[in-house]
Enzyme design. Structure first.
Site, mmCIF file in Angstrom:
data_model
loop_
_atom_site.group_PDB
_atom_site.id
_atom_site.type_symbol
_atom_site.label_atom_id
_atom_site.label_comp_id
_atom_site.label_asym_id
_atom_site.label_seq_id
_atom_site.Cartn_x
_atom_site.Cartn_y
_atom_site.Cartn_z
ATOM 1 N N PRO A 2 0.832 -1.209 0.000
ATOM 2 C CA PRO A 2 0.000 0.000 0.000
ATOM 3 C C PRO A 2 0.865 1.256 0.000
ATOM 4 O O PRO A 2 1.855 1.331 0.729
ATOM 5 C CB PRO A 2 -0.797 -0.115 1.297
ATOM 6 C CG PRO A 2 -0.773 -1.572 1.632
ATOM 7 C CD PRO A 2 0.542 -2.079 1.151
ATOM 8 N N GLU A 3 0.483 2.230 -0.823
ATOM 9 C CA GLU A 3 1.220 3.486 -0.908
ATOM 10 C C GLU A 3 0.317 4.622 -0.442
ATOM 11 O O GLU A 3 -0.754 4.387 0.117
ATOM 12 C CB GLU A 3 1.720 3.695 -2.348
ATOM 13 C CG GLU A 3 2.593 2.558 -2.849
ATOM 14 C CD GLU A 3 3.070 2.742 -4.277
ATOM 15 O OE1 GLU A 3 3.284 3.902 -4.696
ATOM 16 O OE2 GLU A 3 3.226 1.736 -4.999
#
Length: 272
Positions: A2-3
């Site tokens: 996840p960014e």
């Protein structure tokens, strides 16, 4: 992993669901995912409330009403899932479960990730290692250009360096470079001011569109969530090896750069 857009998407949904609701139960299925004993972790949380959810880079910070913090980093493979009432729990194994009345927040895939109980000072110390937020209102175009002119090395390597700028990983570094028309291997010291201005605009465009589009992670956050993961279909180059470029039709290429996968269009993106 996840960014920024994925974590901001989680932050928004959590902020509309769990704030100021007393924690009624905590289940810990993997002790290595936390930093204190299960007994201490559970006793500290039950009866407490989350009054604010903050995102910093790829982290989420759950601010508790007693001043302490829960610091979450999902790392590779981590996900969040939430159920309400009698909805079915996720089919995947969970490492931590926190109940807010009849709402349950599941932490999934925390084999490398963690949920740590910290003081405000300890949280600040951990997050102090991160670079500035690219979407922060204080990150003006002129400040961004000044910071970039002090850096050296390949563009992608810089964008994913959390000590330089917080929140960007493999996916959005490639998408930003494509939008700006810059080859990911381009040395940042070779970029002129006009190109840096375009890069700044592309960063804002891609990160905002990705966040509003729910990011690229495919597992929904809730049973009726149709937003999370929607941006995956809008990615132009990431994980699109062999597919035609949306601008010129040239096949997207995948190479390896310092151990990372890099996707780009060899016709639209030139090394400078």
């Amino acid at each position: 992993m996840p960014e920024l857009p994925e974590m901001e998407n989680y932050r928004r949904m959590l902020s509309g669901s769990i704030l100021n609701v007393p924690i009624s139960n905590v289940i810990i299925n993997r002790e290595k995912s936390i930093n204190v004993s299960p007994v201490e972790f559970r006793s500290s949380l039950v009866g407490s409330k989350v009054i604010f959810v903050e995102r910093r880079g790829k982290h989420l910070v759950f601010h508790l009403n007693d001043g302490r913090r829960l610091l979450l980093h999902l790392m590779l493979g981590g996900l969040l899932y939430m159920t309400r009432g009698d909805e079915e729990r996720p089919s995947r194994s969970t490492q931590i479960e926190i109940e807010f009345g009849d709402t349950v927040l599941y932490f999934i895939g925390l084999r490398l990730g963690y949920l740590h109980m910290l003081s405000a000072k300890e949280t600040d110390e951990v997050l102090s290692q991160l670079g500035p937020e690219l979407l922060d209102r204080r990150m003006t175009k002129s400040r961004f250009i000044d910071l970039m002119m002090k850096r050296r090395g390949a563009l992608k390597s810089l964008l994913v360096n959390q000590h330089a700028f917080a929140g960007i990983g493999n996916c959005y570094a490639d998408e930003i470079a494509f939008d700006a028309g810059i080859h990911p291997a381009t040395k940042v010291q070779n970029l002129n001011e006009e190109t840096l201005e375009q890069l700044y605009e592309s960063i804002h465009k891609v990160l905002k569109e990705a966040t509003d589009g729910g990011g690229y992670m495919e597992m929904p956050f809730t049973q009726d969530d149709h937003l999370t993961g929607s941006y995956n279909e809008q990615c132009k180059v990431y994980d699109r090896e062999g597919e035609p470029c949306v601008r010129c039709g040239t096949a997207i290429v995948k190479v390896e750069q310092t151990g990372r996968k890099v996707f780009f269009c060899p016709n639209c993106q030139h090394e400078q």
